[in-house]
Design a protein around this motif. Structure first.
Motif, PDB file in Angstrom:
ATOM      1  N   LEU A 198       6.312  97.567 -41.591  1.00 42.85           N
ATOM      2  CA  LEU A 198       5.124  97.318 -40.767  1.00 42.85           C
ATOM      3  C   LEU A 198       5.360  96.155 -39.808  1.00 42.85           C
ATOM      4  O   LEU A 198       5.025  96.232 -38.624  1.00 42.85           O
ATOM      5  CB  LEU A 198       3.945  96.937 -41.653  1.00 42.85           C
ATOM      6  N   ARG A 199       5.927  95.092 -40.347  1.00 44.25           N
ATOM      7  CA  ARG A 199       6.153  93.903 -39.521  1.00 44.25           C
ATOM      8  C   ARG A 199       7.134  94.209 -38.392  1.00 44.25           C
ATOM      9  O   ARG A 199       6.891  93.877 -37.238  1.00 44.25           O
ATOM     10  CB  ARG A 199       6.675  92.756 -40.395  1.00 44.25           C
ATOM     11  N   ALA A 214       7.868  97.101 -37.134  1.00 50.16           N
ATOM     12  CA  ALA A 214       7.272  98.067 -36.204  1.00 50.16           C
ATOM     13  C   ALA A 214       6.272  97.371 -35.278  1.00 50.16           C
ATOM     14  O   ALA A 214       6.260  97.620 -34.073  1.00 50.16           O
ATOM     15  CB  ALA A 214       6.594  99.196 -36.970  1.00 50.16           C
ATOM     16  N   ALA A 215       5.457  96.473 -35.843  1.00 52.26           N
ATOM     17  CA  ALA A 215       4.453  95.790 -35.022  1.00 52.26           C
ATOM     18  C   ALA A 215       5.133  94.963 -33.929  1.00 52.26           C
ATOM     19  O   ALA A 215       4.678  94.940 -32.781  1.00 52.26           O
ATOM     20  CB  ALA A 215       3.580  94.890 -35.897  1.00 52.26           C
ATOM     21  N   ARG A 216       6.243  94.315 -34.283  1.00 50.97           N
ATOM     22  CA  ARG A 216       6.944  93.492 -33.287  1.00 50.97           C
ATOM     23  C   ARG A 216       7.615  94.345 -32.226  1.00 50.97           C
ATOM     24  O   ARG A 216       7.598  94.019 -31.043  1.00 50.97           O
ATOM     25  CB  ARG A 216       7.944  92.566 -33.982  1.00 50.97           C
ATOM     26  N   ALA A 217       8.190  95.457 -32.665  1.00 52.92           N
ATOM     27  CA  ALA A 217       8.812  96.367 -31.697  1.00 52.92           C
ATOM     28  C   ALA A 217       7.747  96.938 -30.761  1.00 52.92           C
ATOM     29  O   ALA A 217       7.960  97.070 -29.559  1.00 52.92           O
ATOM     30  CB  ALA A 217       9.541  97.494 -32.425  1.00 52.92           C
ATOM     31  N   PHE A 218       6.588  97.242 -31.330  1.00 49.80           N
ATOM     32  CA  PHE A 218       5.478  97.778 -30.543  1.00 49.80           C
ATOM     33  C   PHE A 218       5.030  96.759 -29.500  1.00 49.80           C
ATOM     34  O   PHE A 218       4.872  97.074 -28.324  1.00 49.80           O
ATOM     35  CB  PHE A 218       4.325  98.119 -31.493  1.00 49.80           C
ATOM     36  N   ALA A 219       4.864  95.510 -29.934  1.00 50.81           N
ATOM     37  CA  ALA A 219       4.444  94.455 -29.017  1.00 50.81           C
ATOM     38  C   ALA A 219       5.478  94.222 -27.925  1.00 50.81           C
ATOM     39  O   ALA A 219       5.152  93.844 -26.807  1.00 50.81           O
ATOM     40  CB  ALA A 219       4.191  93.156 -29.782  1.00 50.81           C
ATOM     41  N   GLY A 235       7.185  96.483 -26.544  1.00 52.40           N
ATOM     42  CA  GLY A 235       7.227  97.600 -25.614  1.00 52.40           C
ATOM     43  C   GLY A 235       8.173  98.720 -26.007  1.00 52.40           C
ATOM     44  O   GLY A 235       8.486  99.577 -25.189  1.00 52.40           O
ATOM     45  N   GLU A 236       8.613  98.723 -27.271  1.00 53.58           N
ATOM     46  CA  GLU A 236       9.539  99.761 -27.725  1.00 53.58           C
ATOM     47  C   GLU A 236       8.942 101.160 -27.535  1.00 53.58           C
ATOM     48  O   GLU A 236       9.644 102.113 -27.186  1.00 53.58           O
ATOM     49  CB  GLU A 236       9.879  99.535 -29.204  1.00 53.58           C
TER      50      GLU A 236
END
Lengths: 206, 69
Positions: free
Chosen positions: B47-48, B50-55, B57-58
């Motif tokens: 989760l962590r 993924a959240a960072r990758a999402f932020a 712009g992945e």
């Protein structure tokens, strides 16, 4: 150069204006605002306003971390304003410290506090592949969006914006105890949502 | 003996603060017996990340790739 006293402040605001990290912040802020406002244009406006504040005051902050905390605190206020403007007064002004223990998340555990059989987390197959899958991100976003507003806000401050626990307590005006409760609930809920909608093919352990 | 509710709370807390020695011991004992909570712990890491990758712009990058015929 000829102004040694003003130099550090000038350097800070120059960096804010030109540093590549500002683009990263912007992207994080847009995500943060869009998820909470549900409208790209309003999000853009809120972020713009927050950044203008940052440009003006960059010199007053020592270091990026303090400035970032401050910029996101402004953004949070802008978001709250925008939500209020949309007549979602109840939701936007609900204090974060409000206890949401009544929410349905007695869910995953039985009355003794152990996983219900159908809720017990399974091993996730190939998580490293998911991040390269466009569809996974749509699911991820939908799951974030499905969190109750308080949980979404705090979770995003923590994991998308990467504020520290202390910074979030300050920005959101909640206690450390509340912060831990909210993050625990948000993580339980997000995890369940991702498992149901993406990773759910694994065998359930007995 | 910790419940799964307690254990997941400690796992979640450990993402913010270092747990006390006592908490780490009880958590370790629980995790040895509980595959559900072991999985939960791994999911928190995912989760962590993924959240960072999402932020970062992945999701947009994968979107662009998939946009190519």
């Amino acid at each position: 150069m000829s102004n040694p006293e003003g130099a550090p402040d000038l350097a800070a605001s120059e960096e804010l204006r030109d540093g590549p990290f500002i683009e990263d912040w912007r992207r994080q802020m847009i995500k943060f605002a869009t998820l909470q406002l549900g409208n790209a244009q309003w999000a853009e406006d809120a972020v713009q306003e927050a950044l203008v504040g940052a440009y003006k005051n960059a010199g007053a902050f020592r270091g990026r971390a303090a400035l970032k905390t401050w910029v996101f605190a402004i953004l949070k206020n802008k978001i709250a304003d925008a939500l209020r403007h949309r007549q979602r007064v109840v939701e936007a002004s609900a204090p974060l410290r409000e206890d949401d223990s009544a929410d349905e998340l007695a869910g995953p555990f039985d009355e003794r506090g152990f996983w219900r059989t159908a809720e017990r987390p399974v091993a996730w197959e190939n998580p490293e592949r998911a991040v390269h899958d466009h569809q996974f991100w749509r699911v991820f976003e939908a799951c974030l969006d499905a969190l109750p507003p308080q949980q979404a806000r705090v979770f995003m401050m923590r994991e998308l914006i990467e504020l520290s626990a202390d910074e979030i307590c300050q920005a959101a005006d909640i206690t450390a105890g509340n912060l831990h409760v909210i993050l625990h609930r948000a993580r339980l809920r997000l995890r369940r949502c991702l498992e149901r909608n993406w990773f759910g093919e694994g065998e359930r352990p007995c | 003996m910790l419940t799964c509710n307690d254990a997941t709370r400690l796992l979640s807390d450990s993402q913010e603060d270092r747990l006390s020695f006592k908490a780490r011991m009880s958590l370790t004992a629980h995790l040895m017996m509980c595959s559900g909570c072991r999985n939960f712990g791994r999911h928190l890491q995912i989760l962590r990340e993924a959240a960072r990758a999402f932020a970062a712009g992945e999701d947009e990058r994968t979107g662009e790739e998939q946009g190519q015929p």
